[in-house]
Design an enzyme around this catalytic site. Structure first.
Site, mmCIF file in Angstrom:
data_model
loop_
_atom_site.group_PDB
_atom_site.id
_atom_site.type_symbol
_atom_site.label_atom_id
_atom_site.label_comp_id
_atom_site.label_asym_id
_atom_site.label_seq_id
_atom_site.Cartn_x
_atom_site.Cartn_y
_atom_site.Cartn_z
ATOM 1 N N GLU A 79 -68.890 5.162 63.485
ATOM 2 C CA GLU A 79 -68.676 4.592 62.161
ATOM 3 C C GLU A 79 -67.365 3.804 62.140
ATOM 4 O O GLU A 79 -66.897 3.421 61.083
ATOM 5 C CB GLU A 79 -68.713 5.679 61.087
ATOM 6 C CG GLU A 79 -67.669 6.745 61.201
ATOM 7 C CD GLU A 79 -67.853 7.809 60.138
ATOM 8 O OE1 GLU A 79 -68.315 8.906 60.507
ATOM 9 O OE2 GLU A 79 -67.549 7.564 58.969
ATOM 10 N N CYS A 111 -70.982 10.553 60.256
ATOM 11 C CA CYS A 111 -70.883 11.465 61.406
ATOM 12 C C CYS A 111 -72.248 11.905 61.926
ATOM 13 O O CYS A 111 -72.326 12.575 62.952
ATOM 14 C CB CYS A 111 -70.071 12.691 61.036
ATOM 15 S SG CYS A 111 -68.452 12.289 60.413
ATOM 16 N N HIS A 233 -70.925 20.440 62.512
ATOM 17 C CA HIS A 233 -70.074 19.250 62.399
ATOM 18 C C HIS A 233 -68.694 19.746 61.956
ATOM 19 O O HIS A 233 -68.593 20.573 61.043
ATOM 20 C CB HIS A 233 -70.651 18.265 61.386
ATOM 21 C CG HIS A 233 -69.669 17.192 61.037
ATOM 22 N ND1 HIS A 233 -69.072 16.405 62.001
ATOM 23 C CD2 HIS A 233 -69.132 16.804 59.850
ATOM 24 C CE1 HIS A 233 -68.229 15.570 61.408
ATOM 25 N NE2 HIS A 233 -68.242 15.799 60.111
ATOM 26 N N LYS A 242 -66.447 27.995 56.711
ATOM 27 C CA LYS A 242 -66.882 28.172 55.316
ATOM 28 C C LYS A 242 -68.369 27.923 55.175
ATOM 29 O O LYS A 242 -69.064 28.613 54.435
ATOM 30 C CB LYS A 242 -66.139 27.187 54.415
ATOM 31 C CG LYS A 242 -64.751 27.647 54.117
ATOM 32 C CD LYS A 242 -64.193 26.849 52.990
ATOM 33 C CE LYS A 242 -62.953 27.542 52.501
ATOM 34 N NZ LYS A 242 -62.362 26.933 51.369
HETATM 35 P P1 HMG Z 1 -56.616 19.363 49.727
HETATM 36 O O1 HMG Z 1 -57.403 19.225 48.469
HETATM 37 O O2 HMG Z 1 -55.268 18.755 49.757
HETATM 38 O O3 HMG Z 1 -56.438 20.850 50.160
HETATM 39 O O4 HMG Z 1 -57.455 18.784 50.933
HETATM 40 P P2 HMG Z 1 -56.561 22.207 49.305
HETATM 41 O O5 HMG Z 1 -55.527 22.205 48.255
HETATM 42 O O6 HMG Z 1 -57.986 22.426 48.923
HETATM 43 O O7 HMG Z 1 -56.169 23.201 50.454
HETATM 44 C C1 HMG Z 1 -56.988 23.358 51.571
HETATM 45 C C2 HMG Z 1 -57.097 24.842 51.859
HETATM 46 O O8 HMG Z 1 -55.818 25.288 52.281
HETATM 47 C C3 HMG Z 1 -57.455 25.672 50.603
HETATM 48 O O9 HMG Z 1 -58.276 26.728 51.046
HETATM 49 C C4 HMG Z 1 -56.106 26.247 50.193
HETATM 50 O O10 HMG Z 1 -56.195 27.472 49.486
HETATM 51 C C5 HMG Z 1 -55.451 26.448 51.553
HETATM 52 P P3 HMG Z 1 -59.666 27.018 50.266
HETATM 53 O O11 HMG Z 1 -59.328 27.222 48.848
HETATM 54 O O12 HMG Z 1 -60.484 25.742 50.460
HETATM 55 O O13 HMG Z 1 -60.207 28.183 50.979
HETATM 56 N N1 HMG Z 1 -53.979 26.519 51.495
HETATM 57 C C6 HMG Z 1 -53.264 27.382 52.227
HETATM 58 N N2 HMG Z 1 -53.615 28.344 53.094
HETATM 59 C C7 HMG Z 1 -52.618 29.073 53.701
HETATM 60 N N3 HMG Z 1 -51.297 28.875 53.430
HETATM 61 C C8 HMG Z 1 -50.915 27.914 52.551
HETATM 62 C C9 HMG Z 1 -51.906 27.127 51.916
HETATM 63 N N4 HMG Z 1 -51.873 26.105 51.018
HETATM 64 C C10 HMG Z 1 -53.148 25.748 50.776
HETATM 65 N N5 HMG Z 1 -49.614 27.740 52.309
HETATM 66 C C11 HMG Z 1 -59.696 18.329 51.668
HETATM 67 C C12 HMG Z 1 -58.649 19.376 51.451
HETATM 68 C C13 HMG Z 1 -60.848 18.872 52.488
HETATM 69 C C14 HMG Z 1 -60.231 17.857 50.306
HETATM 70 C C15 HMG Z 1 -59.042 17.123 52.421
HETATM 71 O O14 HMG Z 1 -58.564 17.541 53.673
HETATM 72 C C16 HMG Z 1 -59.966 15.942 52.607
HETATM 73 O O15 HMG Z 1 -60.201 15.154 51.701
HETATM 74 N N6 HMG Z 1 -60.488 15.766 53.858
HETATM 75 C C17 HMG Z 1 -61.374 14.657 54.191
HETATM 76 C C18 HMG Z 1 -62.796 14.918 53.762
HETATM 77 C C19 HMG Z 1 -63.477 15.966 54.592
HETATM 78 O O16 HMG Z 1 -63.075 16.279 55.697
HETATM 79 N N7 HMG Z 1 -64.600 16.517 54.046
HETATM 80 C C20 HMG Z 1 -65.361 17.509 54.763
HETATM 81 C C21 HMG Z 1 -66.850 17.484 54.390
HETATM 82 S S1 HMG Z 1 -67.540 15.838 54.516
HETATM 83 C C22 HMG Z 1 -67.723 15.604 56.229
HETATM 84 O O17 HMG Z 1 -67.620 16.523 56.986
HETATM 85 C C23 HMG Z 1 -68.018 14.208 56.691
HETATM 86 C C24 HMG Z 1 -66.849 13.510 57.370
HETATM 87 O O18 HMG Z 1 -66.638 14.025 58.666
HETATM 88 C C25 HMG Z 1 -67.122 12.007 57.409
HETATM 89 C C26 HMG Z 1 -68.445 11.538 57.939
HETATM 90 O O19 HMG Z 1 -69.501 12.083 57.800
HETATM 91 O O20 HMG Z 1 -68.419 10.442 58.451
HETATM 92 C C27 HMG Z 1 -65.537 13.668 56.605
#
Ligand code: HMG
Length: 390
Positions: A79, A111, A233, A242
């Site tokens: 991609e 992906c 993935h 998860k």
């Molecule tokens: P965010 O919103 O900044 O993070 O980004 P958050 O606030 O949700 O924190 C993440 C986790 O860390 C949470 O855990 C927090 O509690 C924990 P959860 O509640 O989810 O269990 N946390 C801590 N843990 C321990 N100690 C601490 C601490 N602070 C926080 N001190 C988000 C997260 C995934 C939204 C971001 O990384 C993002 O936008 N990523 C890109 C999108 C992505 O990867 N999506 C995945 C599904 S889609 C996919 O897989 C397709 C893709 O590969 C593309 C394609 O297909 O081409 C992306």
């Protein structure tokens, strides 16, 4: 007829960012990255590396071992394409000096395209018994600096030789698929960074898993206890964990942390220190599983869940073959991962902000550490690649 993955080789850039350094730069607790999303390092491509060089470098060990001589189909999944017309795989075909009696095409669906390529290659071999196909899944994952997605960047490529009676994994015929037109993650042609609705994307990923599994289970009658390991993935390792927890909860299967560790951990090792490789990500997980599992996986069934935003999900399965350990590139993979160069924050930002020139000028790029191939410059609107092999 048994068809599947005969070899798998993986390549990532020689440069990485430790997420501890990124956490300091962004004033975030490092455990949010190390534990919360389960990522420690992310691979960063230097200016003279792109999906072509990543893909060609991944496939190079197969060429060196004489395994590509009679390949008649190259499917290049990405991609992060570099041209609106010419398939990146055609450049790779040239760099690897493959024989001309060959079809080459590029595939895209976020992906998921690596899995689309694998399934199409299997169809090709079913139609042409005895022939071979090369699947390359190669990507650079980029999000804006300072955005929530930033810590989930990465880069890398996987090359898989697909053949009858494969040495590594026979892919079973049944699949569960799910497609829905959603905007969870996308990259318009005018942008080099993806746009993402992060939280929503994690929900769609899981929804597509439950739907894909339901169809797979209907077709096969299998339950989760029919699997010894899973490869998901891996946009970040916590996502895979998860998702598996959600699937178990939905199926009312109890899962303690030790069982979770057994089922997933070995498939997550490489991704934790390279980051998201988009189309290749799940197959980096497979290489990690086969390379690093100390137990003998011969005869064991692996469950695969492939997801591409936008979105398409697919759940399928494969059975590991008896002699698989004799056909891995585990030492080369480990050596590559152990010998990368860590970037400082300033180096990371400089590389991130470097953009491949689009003004039609003549360019020669400085030489960074790369694999056997590099993106050496641009001349007359043409990308130029260099082989560093004698
Ligand atoms: P965010 O919103 O900044 O993070 O980004 P958050 O606030 O949700 O924190 C993440 C986790 O860390 C949470 O855990 C927090 O509690 C924990 P959860 O509640 O989810 O269990 N946390 C801590 N843990 C321990 N100690 C601490 C601490 N602070 C926080 N001190 C988000 C997260 C995934 C939204 C971001 O990384 C993002 O936008 N990523 C890109 C999108 C992505 O990867 N999506 C995945 C599904 S889609 C996919 O897989 C397709 C893709 O590969 C593309 C394609 O297909 O081409 C992306």
């Amino acid at each position: 007829m048994n068809i599947g993955i005969d070899r798998i080789a993986f390549y990532t850039s020689h440069y990485y960012v430790d997420l501890k350094m990124l956490a300091e730069a962004r004033s975030v607790d490092v455990d949010k990255f190390y534990k919360g999303i389960g990522q420690e390092k992310m691979g960063i491509p230097p200016p003279d590396e792109d999906v072509v060089t990543l893909g060609a470098s991944a496939a190079w060990p197969l060429m060196r071992d004489g395994l590509l001589n009679d390949v008649e189909l190259v499917l290049f999944a990405t991609e992060s394409g570099i041209d609106q017309s010419k398939a990146a795989g055609v450049y790779v075909h040239g760099l690897l000096e493959m024989q001309p009696r060959c079809r080459v095409v590029e595939l895209k669906q976020a992906c998921y395209s690596g899995t689309a390529a694998l399934q199409m290659a299997i169809g090709f071999i079913a139609r042409n018994p005895g022939k071979k196909a090369l699947v390359i899944a190669s990507d650079v994952a980029r999000y804006e600096l300072g955005s929530p997605g930033e810590a989930t960047q990465g880069c890398g490529a996987v090359a898989m030789l697909i053949a009858e009676n494969p040495q590594l994994v026979v892919i079973e015929p049944e699949s569960g698929c799910y497609t829905q037109d959603v905007m969870d993650f996308w990259r318009p042609n005018y942008r080099s960074e993806a746009l993402v609705d992060g939280k929503y994307s994690t929900m769609v990923y899981i929804h597509a898993l439950l739907e894909s599994w339901a169809q797979y289970a209907d077709l096969t009658g299998r339950t989760l206890s029919d699997f010894d390991r899973f490869c998901y993935h891996i946009p970040f390792t916590k996502m895979a964990e998860k998702a598996h927890q959600k699937l178990c909860r939905k199926l009312k299967v109890e899962l303690d942390p030790e069982q979770m560790q057994h089922l997933l951990e070995d498939s997550l090792r490489y991704s934790r220190i390279t980051g998201n490789c988009y189309a290749g990500s799940m197959y980096v997980g497979l290489a990690s599983l086969l390379d690093t599992t100390t137990a003998d996986l011969s005869g064991k069934r692996i469950g695969f869940y492939s997801y591409g935003s936008g979105c398409v999900g697919e759940f399928f399965s494969g059975v590991v073959q008896p002699e698989y350990r004799n056909f891995l590139y585990a030492d080369e993979h480990q050596n590559m991962l152990d010998n990368r160069t860590e970037l400082t924050y300033q180096q990371y930002e400089d590389i991130f902000n470097y953009a491949v020139p689009t003004d039609g000028g003549e360019y020669v790029f400085p030489q960074y550490r790369t694999g056997p191939f590099r993106f050496s410059g641009i001349s007359q609107h043409k990308r130029e690649y260099e082989s560093l092999m004698e």
